[in-house]
Design a protein around this motif. Structure first.
Motif, PDB file in Angstrom:
ATOM      1  N   TYR A  56       0.844  -1.194   0.000  1.00 19.12           N
ATOM      2  CA  TYR A  56       0.000   0.000   0.000  1.00 19.12           C
ATOM      3  C   TYR A  56       0.882   1.247   0.000  1.00 19.12           C
ATOM      4  CZ  TYR A  56      -3.558  -3.375   1.304  1.00 19.12           C
ATOM      5  OH  TYR A  56      -4.400  -4.458   1.320  1.00 19.12           O
ATOM      6  N   PRO A  57       1.507   1.549  -1.132  1.00 18.21           N
ATOM      7  CA  PRO A  57       2.465   2.666  -1.172  1.00 18.21           C
ATOM      8  C   PRO A  57       1.828   4.024  -0.857  1.00 18.21           C
ATOM      9  CG  PRO A  57       2.091   1.776  -3.374  1.00 18.21           C
ATOM     10  CD  PRO A  57       1.416   0.854  -2.411  1.00 18.21           C
ATOM     11  N   LYS A  58       0.547   4.175  -1.121  1.00 16.59           N
ATOM     12  CA  LYS A  58      -0.125   5.435  -0.787  1.00 16.59           C
ATOM     13  C   LYS A  58      -0.057   5.695   0.720  1.00 16.59           C
ATOM     14  CE  LYS A  58      -4.561   7.800  -1.203  1.00 16.59           C
ATOM     15  NZ  LYS A  58      -5.964   7.670  -1.603  1.00 16.59           N
ATOM     16  N   ALA A  59      -0.254   4.651   1.513  1.00 16.82           N
ATOM     17  CA  ALA A  59      -0.157   4.791   2.969  1.00 16.82           C
ATOM     18  C   ALA A  59       1.286   5.091   3.383  1.00 16.82           C
ATOM     19  CB  ALA A  59      -0.654   3.528   3.661  1.00 16.82           C
ATOM     20  N   GLY A  60       2.229   4.386   2.787  1.00 11.56           N
ATOM     21  CA  GLY A  60       3.635   4.592   3.140  1.00 11.56           C
ATOM     22  C   GLY A  60       4.138   5.976   2.799  1.00 11.56           C
ATOM     23  N   ASN A  61       3.621   6.554   1.734  1.00  8.66           N
ATOM     24  CA  ASN A  61       4.069   7.879   1.299  1.00  8.66           C
ATOM     25  C   ASN A  61       3.230   9.020   1.852  1.00  8.66           C
ATOM     26  OD1 ASN A  61       6.254   6.944  -0.281  1.00  8.66           O
ATOM     27  ND2 ASN A  61       4.808   6.297  -1.853  1.00  8.66           N
ATOM     28  N   SER A  62       2.229   8.697   2.656  1.00  5.64           N
ATOM     29  CA  SER A  62       1.387   9.741   3.250  1.00  5.64           C
ATOM     30  C   SER A  62       2.166  10.484   4.338  1.00  5.64           C
ATOM     31  CB  SER A  62       0.130   9.113   3.863  1.00  5.64           C
ATOM     32  OG  SER A  62       0.476   8.359   5.015  1.00  5.64           O
ATOM     33  N   THR A  63       1.613  11.588   4.787  1.00  7.55           N
ATOM     34  CA  THR A  63       2.241  12.338   5.885  1.00  7.55           C
ATOM     35  C   THR A  63       2.343  11.473   7.131  1.00  7.55           C
ATOM     36  OG1 THR A  63       1.408  14.418   4.986  1.00  7.55           O
ATOM     37  CG2 THR A  63       2.052  14.428   7.298  1.00  7.55           C
ATOM     38  N   LEU A  64       1.283  10.716   7.433  1.00  6.25           N
ATOM     39  CA  LEU A  64       1.329   9.819   8.594  1.00  6.25           C
ATOM     40  C   LEU A  64       2.431   8.773   8.432  1.00  6.25           C
ATOM     41  CD1 LEU A  64      -2.460   9.160   9.340  1.00  6.25           C
ATOM     42  CD2 LEU A  64      -0.824  10.366  10.799  1.00  6.25           C
ATOM     43  N   GLY A  65       2.569   8.247   7.225  1.00  5.56           N
ATOM     44  CA  GLY A  65       3.605   7.252   6.960  1.00  5.56           C
ATOM     45  C   GLY A  65       5.000   7.812   7.162  1.00  5.56           C
ATOM     46  N   LYS A  66       5.213   9.043   6.741  1.00  3.86           N
ATOM     47  CA  LYS A  66       6.536   9.668   6.897  1.00  3.86           C
ATOM     48  C   LYS A  66       6.837   9.978   8.365  1.00  3.86           C
ATOM     49  CE  LYS A  66       6.611  11.258   2.189  1.00  3.86           C
ATOM     50  NZ  LYS A  66       6.443  12.353   1.263  1.00  3.86           N
ATOM     51  N   TRP A  67       5.841  10.491   9.095  1.00  2.52           N
ATOM     52  CA  TRP A  67       6.029  10.739  10.523  1.00  2.52           C
ATOM     53  C   TRP A  67       6.290   9.428  11.270  1.00  2.52           C
ATOM     54  CZ3 TRP A  67       6.958  14.819  13.538  1.00  2.52           C
ATOM     55  CH2 TRP A  67       6.770  16.084  12.986  1.00  2.52           C
ATOM     56  N   HIS A  68       5.543   8.406  10.905  1.00  2.00           N
ATOM     57  CA  HIS A  68       5.749   7.087  11.495  1.00  2.00           C
ATOM     58  C   HIS A  68       7.186   6.628  11.262  1.00  2.00           C
ATOM     59  CE1 HIS A  68       5.101   2.492  10.910  1.00  2.00           C
ATOM     60  NE2 HIS A  68       5.494   2.733  12.140  1.00  2.00           N
ATOM     61  N   PHE A  69       7.663   6.758  10.030  1.00  2.00           N
ATOM     62  CA  PHE A  69       9.024   6.343   9.688  1.00  2.00           C
ATOM     63  C   PHE A  69      10.053   7.031  10.577  1.00  2.00           C
ATOM     64  CE2 PHE A  69      13.015   6.931   7.408  1.00  2.00           C
ATOM     65  CZ  PHE A  69      13.311   5.632   7.023  1.00  2.00           C
ATOM     66  N   TRP A  70       9.990   8.349  10.668  1.00  2.00           N
ATOM     67  CA  TRP A  70      11.019   9.080  11.399  1.00  2.00           C
ATOM     68  C   TRP A  70      10.932   8.863  12.901  1.00  2.00           C
ATOM     69  CZ3 TRP A  70      15.189  10.086   9.094  1.00  2.00           C
ATOM     70  CH2 TRP A  70      15.184  10.365   7.725  1.00  2.00           C
ATOM     71  N   LEU A  71       9.722   8.900  13.467  1.00  2.00           N
ATOM     72  CA  LEU A  71       9.606   8.693  14.911  1.00  2.00           C
ATOM     73  C   LEU A  71      10.086   7.297  15.311  1.00  2.00           C
ATOM     74  CD1 LEU A  71       6.216  10.430  15.672  1.00  2.00           C
ATOM     75  CD2 LEU A  71       8.447  11.041  16.617  1.00  2.00           C
ATOM     76  N   TYR A  72       9.657   6.291  14.591  1.00  2.00           N
ATOM     77  CA  TYR A  72      10.019   4.922  14.924  1.00  2.00           C
ATOM     78  C   TYR A  72      11.515   4.689  14.747  1.00  2.00           C
ATOM     79  CZ  TYR A  72       9.166  -0.077  15.561  1.00  2.00           C
ATOM     80  OH  TYR A  72       9.157  -1.356  16.048  1.00  2.00           O
ATOM     81  N   ASN A  73      12.062   5.167  13.647  1.00  2.00           N
ATOM     82  CA  ASN A  73      13.458   4.865  13.330  1.00  2.00           C
ATOM     83  C   ASN A  73      14.464   5.771  14.023  1.00  2.00           C
ATOM     84  OD1 ASN A  73      13.423   2.503  11.525  1.00  2.00           O
ATOM     85  ND2 ASN A  73      12.007   3.814  10.405  1.00  2.00           N
ATOM     86  N   ILE A  74      14.013   6.829  14.644  1.00  2.00           N
ATOM     87  CA  ILE A  74      14.887   7.597  15.544  1.00  2.00           C
ATOM     88  C   ILE A  74      14.735   7.071  16.966  1.00  2.00           C
ATOM     89  CG2 ILE A  74      15.259   9.865  16.613  1.00  2.00           C
ATOM     90  CD1 ILE A  74      14.575  11.088  13.841  1.00  2.00           C
ATOM     91  N   GLY A  75      13.517   6.757  17.365  1.00  2.00           N
ATOM     92  CA  GLY A  75      13.267   6.304  18.730  1.00  2.00           C
ATOM     93  C   GLY A  75      13.812   4.920  19.033  1.00  2.00           C
ATOM     94  N   LEU A  76      13.672   3.979  18.089  1.00  2.00           N
ATOM     95  CA  LEU A  76      14.063   2.597  18.368  1.00  2.00           C
ATOM     96  C   LEU A  76      15.549   2.433  18.706  1.00  2.00           C
ATOM     97  CD1 LEU A  76      13.057  -0.278  18.730  1.00  2.00           C
ATOM     98  CD2 LEU A  76      13.433  -0.637  16.284  1.00  2.00           C
ATOM     99  N   PRO A  77      16.475   3.043  17.985  1.00  2.00           N
ATOM    100  CA  PRO A  77      17.885   2.887  18.395  1.00  2.00           C
ATOM    101  C   PRO A  77      18.161   3.405  19.806  1.00  2.00           C
ATOM    102  CG  PRO A  77      17.769   3.710  16.158  1.00  2.00           C
ATOM    103  CD  PRO A  77      16.366   3.745  16.707  1.00  2.00           C
ATOM    104  N   PHE A  78      17.520   4.506  20.197  1.00  2.00           N
ATOM    105  CA  PHE A  78      17.707   5.019  21.558  1.00  2.00           C
ATOM    106  C   PHE A  78      17.134   4.044  22.585  1.00  2.00           C
ATOM    107  CE2 PHE A  78      18.385   9.045  19.355  1.00  2.00           C
ATOM    108  CZ  PHE A  78      19.475   9.539  20.062  1.00  2.00           C
ATOM    109  N   LEU A  79      15.961   3.499  22.308  1.00  2.00           N
ATOM    110  CA  LEU A  79      15.364   2.531  23.211  1.00  2.00           C
ATOM    111  C   LEU A  79      16.241   1.291  23.340  1.00  2.00           C
ATOM    112  CD1 LEU A  79      12.990   1.544  24.945  1.00  2.00           C
ATOM    113  CD2 LEU A  79      11.929   0.704  22.839  1.00  2.00           C
TER     114      LEU A  79
END
Length: 133
Positions: A56-79
């Motif tokens: 579902y590339p539309k979901a992945g490229n949405s604003t929510l998808g981009k925010w999800h990407f950055w929050l998850y992939n910045i937060g997970l290494p710190f956790l």
């Protein structure tokens, strides 16, 4: 976005295997919780997210998808880093208790918010008619 998620998942897969091999070869099983988080929150969850966003590339490229990407992939290494830091006592991180808690809370919060955005994104932007076939 799906391909980015899958590539990051492979990095967590390698890291999870490395930690597992370390635990096995040294019989230091106190790393089990961090090892499980690398494999589940890293390899499995990130890989599944990549598969969903690839279908579902539309979901992945949405604003929510981009925010999800950055929050998850910045937060997970710190956790994950904080989970390993907690196990190194006494050692180089002894006395870093507050920093470890900040990493745990900050990273965990970013991951949790990212997951909430993912859930919202799936319900708002994943439709059978938008699926790649």
């Amino acid at each position: 976005m799906g391909a980015k998620w899958i590539k990051i998942a492979v990095v967590y897969f390698i890291l999870g295997i490395a930690v597992g091999l370390f635990m096995s070869s040294t019989i230091q099983l106190q790393w089990a919780a961090a090892h499980a988080h690398v494999n589940l929150a890293g390899w499995a969850s990130v890989g599944i997210t990549g598969a969903i966003y690839s279908l579902y590339p539309k979901a992945g490229n949405s604003t929510l998808g981009k925010w999800h990407f950055w929050l998850y992939n910045i937060g997970l290494p710190f956790l994950l880093l904080s989970m390993f830091m907690i196990q190194v006592r006494p050692g180089p991180f002894a006395g870093w208790g507050m920093l470890t808690h900040i990493f745990t809370f900050g990273g965990g919060t970013a991951v949790a918010v990212g997951v909430i955005l993912f859930i919202a994104n799936v319900f708002l932007n994943v439709r059978a008619s938008d699926r790649l076939t």
